[in-house]
Design an enzyme around this catalytic site. Structure first.
Site, PDB file in Angstrom:
ATOM      1  CG  ASP A   1      78.666 -49.941  -8.052  1.00 51.11           C
ATOM      2  OD1 ASP A   1      80.163 -50.231  -7.725  1.00 51.11           O
ATOM      3  OD2 ASP A   1      78.101 -49.488  -8.347  1.00 51.11           O
TER       4      ASP A   1
ATOM      5  CG  ASP B   1      83.847 -47.800  -7.013  1.00 55.70           C
ATOM      6  OD1 ASP B   1      84.507 -48.200  -7.270  1.00 55.70           O
ATOM      7  OD2 ASP B   1      82.885 -48.553  -7.545  1.00 55.70           O
TER       8      ASP B   1
ATOM      9  CG  ASP C   1      83.529 -52.035  -5.199  1.00 57.25           C
ATOM     10  OD1 ASP C   1      85.287 -51.215  -6.038  1.00 57.25           O
ATOM     11  OD2 ASP C   1      83.165 -51.218  -5.868  1.00 57.25           O
TER      12      ASP C   1
END
Length: 893
Positions: free
Chosen positions: A625, A337, A629
């Site tokens: 985070d 990410d 996700d």
């Protein structure tokens, strides 16, 4: 709620007019009555997430016994106790299996907390319009059709279609990965399927209102919200089999087949050709089978993994599931990410444009410029007592930039207080504040979109002088604006003017006209300082970094280029969620290797990307985070959550958590994972070579009619010389070139890299040496009586096998490298393990009384010389073989 009702609610409400939405959910702008709300609560259920099915501790414990290796060990324990009456052997096997299961349960007891964490994120109360007035109710009691009031600081309690906004901004990073709050508008989106971040007329459950106020109608609650969909994906995600678990299963199948074949052949040869009774041969065959099983392997693997978790914890990697330690070492793809992982998740000023010159924010900037004053004055950031900044991330970045350069807005505003303001509006894209100066003049500070601001500016401040705005200056400003935008910077313009007094009517047409242009400022959520080096190291190790983000394509491309994930300007490597939607799974599978950056993606896209790489046979690590996700973290071979900025949901779905949120820590963890697997291979090589030596010794001796080793001898050797050195091998330091090899990937196993061939020839070597020592003791005896000769031969064979395995432990420090290159005594734990095992081997031979229990005899110096010489011989012989192997590999290259 029925499936039909659920389907009714899962609609693209952002594509519909407000009146149509209200009609579909059967409500009005005045909201529901309490009676109607209660009726719908019964029909739709509470606005909460369904609790995932929890496994009891007992179920978790018994699940540890599913592995084939464990089943084989349990079977061997039963056979050993019932048929051969080796109760001690059976007890040791059972103890090893139970300890292994307990350690597994303890390590994984918190593995299924993701959905529970999602449930706990719900806001406790919501301001809702019922019975004609606003009241505060529990958010769990919200139903479709409720009208909810929003203001800064609120957590959105359900999925809403907005029907009224006033400078409303909502931060949706947990759902989209985009760090900048979204400005909400009441437009109808007619572009078909668009990502969550582009649905500007919607407000989603668990996002945060950072600015302004608004009103929305509830269209989805509970499991039908976007967060609910994520919870459903988490519940349905398949638990991926780790490479280590697959390798151990393969090893278990191989050993089972090999043991059965050897035992059957031995039983057949003994009964048919040696005329031995079938009962004696059955017991001998079972003893051989038990000897062949490395009963300590599961426990040793668990201990090596546990030691790895301790090392990684000291290096800021917290392991939640033991196999994750090793899985890291086989990682081919790190799908990361962007926001908060590769970047700081903190908007930061990078460029300042004043006086026709562009300045880098980390260099010398004109602190006393009007641009600096305007960006701080036209700003609603609050500075807390502890110095922290509270407000919109874009505005806090401007204030922090001022503080970093000696411009303290608190002191300045105290001298020139704000007396009026025009709040930011998404239609006019500007914000203005009015400040009273000591001379009585009123300063109008305006910041906003550069193109809009330029249309309102008639003059420009150049080198301290206000001059008319010419077409050339305007084009220079637009060129610099474009240049910053192409660097994925978010650009704001600053302008000002002076008036004699605060206008009676605060109208934009009056206040925000005839302005003096002061400058531009460019901001971005910057990459972490150490991330670029981590990307380089990962690439050198053959690991491919991939960026997956909910942010815009230009921003993602710029950050990826700055990090070295892609080449600058290589937009062909960037794929958007909208483009991905247009691809079938088959088409995407063919093209997945072309893309290194995915922008504007949804949670479903992230899972699809991970699955596509897994179908290519790649081992995928996914970092993240946010709530968005979590499904991909669970789907990945190893999910890596962030310990500081990560939500409890992402941590709960992950296998490993980075305590420092540092992307570079992942590369350190990959190296540790490779070391752990390498050390497990060493333990496997050591144990199986030893066990093969024992099996071949028994097998050949039985065929020859020799009585070489007793069951108690095998048990003691397996307990003493196998266990301690094997565990110590798990603490070997990493070999120097470990991170210069390509990832071993999913196709490799514990026998890869020359381990299998090493086990075979080294096991044969051990057996041949033991049999030779036994034969030589019979041929050239020290005593004359048969009983003493046989006792000496038996003892010498036993001592040779035990000591040779200890010497051989030095050989397996590296499969191909010379012992003198890897360092024979670098591992202090190994040195102590060898000494302890040596002492335990010696004590039962030399201590009176113990030698009677183990049926061994005292040896003289001549006999000890043969034993030690034969045992040590395995080191130079293996060194010679390794030298030939290195030469062959060099010629092959």
């Amino acid at each position: 709620m029925s499936e039909e009702k659920k389907q009714q609610l899962i609609k693209p409400f952002y594509t519909e007019e407000t009146d149509q939405v209200l009609a579909e959910v059967q409500t009005t702008e005045e909201g529901l009555t309490s009676a109607e709300a209660q009726k719908r609560l019964t029909e739709f259920g509470l606005n909460e997430l369904e609790e995932g099915e929890k496994k009891s501790m007992l179920v978790r414990f018994f699940e540890q016994f599913k592995d084939l290796m464990i089943i084989v060990l349990l079977f061997a324990a039963v056979i050993s106790a019932v048929v051969s009456h080796e109760v001690v052997d059976s007890f040791i096997i059972l103890a090893v299996v139970i300890i292994n299961a307990v350690m597994g349960v303890v390590q994984e007891s918190k593995a299924e907390q993701a959905i529970e964490a999602l449930r706990e994120m719900s806001t406790p109360n919501a301001n809702v319009l019922r019975d004609g007035h606003v009241s505060s109710i529990k958010s769990t009691e919200l139903v479709p059709g409720d009208i909810v009031m929003l203001e800064a600081g609120d957590v959105v309690p359900a999925d809403l279609r907005l029907i009224e906004v006033a400078s409303l901004k909502i931060e949706e990073a947990a759902l989209t990965g985009e760090s900048v709050p979204v400005e909400k508008e009441l437009i109808v989106i007619n572009e078909g399927e668009v990502g969550i971040g582009d649905r500007v007329n919607m407000a989603y459950s668990n996002s945060n209102v950072t600015y302004g106020r608004g009103k929305g109608v509830v269209v989805n609650t509970g499991m039908t919200t976007e967060v609910g969909k994520i919870a459903g994906m988490l519940a349905q995600a398949d638990e991926t089999e780790t490479p280590l678990k697959n390798n151990l299963n393969q090893l278990g199948k191989f050993l089972t087949l090999a043991i059965i074949i050897i035992a059957v052949v031995m039983f057949f040869v003994g009964t048919v050709f040696n005329d031995t009774s079938w009962v004696d041969m059955l017991l001998t065959s079972i003893s051989l089978a038990v000897a062949a099983i490395p009963e300590g392997l599961p426990a040793i693997v668990t201990i090596i993994l546990a030691l790895g978790t301790q090392v990684m914890a000291k290096r800021n990697s917290v392991i939640r599931k033991l196999p994750a330690v090793e899985t890291l070492g086989s990682t081919d793809i790190i799908a990361s990410d962007k926001t908060g992982t590769l970047t700081l998740n903190q908007m930061t000023v990078e460029k300042l444009y004043v006086d026709n010159h562009q300045f880098d924010a980390n260099g010398e900037v004109p602190v006393d410029s009007m641009a600096m004053k305007v960006m701080n004055y036209a700003n609603d950031t609050k500075i807390a007592q502890d110095g922290s900044l509270i407000g919109d991330p874009t505005e806090t970045a401007l204030v922090q930039f001022g503080l970093n350069n000696g411009f303290d807005v608190r002191e300045k505003v105290a001298e020139q207080p704000r007396v009026a303001e025009l709040p930011f509006d998404s239609d006019r894209k500007l914000m203005s504040t009015l400040h009273e100066e000591a001379a009585g003049k009123i300063l109008v500070a305006v910041k906003g979109a550069p193109d809009v601001l330029l249309d309102r500016a008639s003059q420009i401040l150049l080198n301290g002088q206000v001059v008319p705005m010419t077409e050339k200056e305007k084009q220079d400003i637009l060129a610099n604006n474009k240049d910053m935008a192409q660097q994925a910077l978010r650009v704001l313009g600053m302008a000002y003017k002076y008036v004699d007094q605060v206008p009676a009517e605060l109208e934009a047409e009056v206040i925000e006209n005839d302005l003096i242009f002061a400058g531009l400022v460019g901001m971005i959520d910057p990459e972490r300082a150490e991330a670029a080096e981590a990307v380089r190291v990962a690439k050198d190790a053959g690991v491919r970094p991939i960026m997956i983000t909910g942010d815009h394509k230009d921003t993602a491309e710029a950050i990826a280029a700055r990090l070295g994930i892609i080449e600058k300007g290589d937009d062909a490597s960037v794929l958007t969620g909208a483009q991905l939607n247009e691809m079938s799974d088959e088409e995407f599978a063919q093209k997945v290797e072309h893309y290194s950056v995915y922008a504007r993606v949804s949670p479903e896209h992230k899972v699809r990307i991970v699955k596509a790489w897994q179908k290519e046979g790649k081992v995928v690590a996914m970092t993240g985070d946010g709530v968005n996700d979590a499904p991909a973290l669970k789907q990945a071979d190893i999910g890596i959550g962030m310990g500081i900025t990560g939500t409890e949901v992402s941590k709960g779905a992950s296998d490993m958590v980075l305590a420092d949120d540092n992307f570079a820590t992942i590369v350190v963890a990959v190296e540790e994972g490779r070391k752990v697997f390498s050390n497990i291979q060493k333990a496997v090589q050591y144990l199986l070579a030893a066990n093969l030596g024992e099996v071949l010794t028994l097998f050949i001796a039985t065929l020859l009619g020799w009585d070489t080793l007793l069951p108690i001898h095998l048990l003691w050797i397996n307990l003493v010389t196998d266990t301690f050195p094997a565990i110590a091998l798990g603490m070997e330091p990493a070999e120097k070139d470990l991170m210069q090899h390509k990832p071993r990937g999913r196709s490799s196993n514990l026998f890869s890299g020359g381990v299998f061939s090493s086990i075979i020839y080294q096991g044969i070597l051990e057996a041949a040496t033991v049999l030779f020592v036994y034969w030589s003791a019979i041929q050239w005896p020290v005593h004359t009586a048969y009983a003493e000769v046989h006792s000496d031969a038996l003892t010498m064979a036993f001592a040779t096998l035990g000591l040779m395995q200890l010497f051989h432990a030095f050989n397996v420090k590296s499969v191909h490298q010379s012992l003198f290159k890897v360092g024979a005594f670098r591992n202090k734990s190994f040195n102590w393990a060898i000494l302890l095992s040596f002492a335990l081997m010696m004590v039962i031979i030399v201590v009176p009384g113990l030698n009677d229990v183990f049926r061994v005899a005292h040896l003289d110096l001549y006999q000890w010389g043969i034993v030690i010489g034969a045992s040590f011989a395995i080191i130079p012989i293996v060194e010679i073989v390794k030298a030939f192997q290195r030469g062959a590999m060099k010629n092959k290259d």
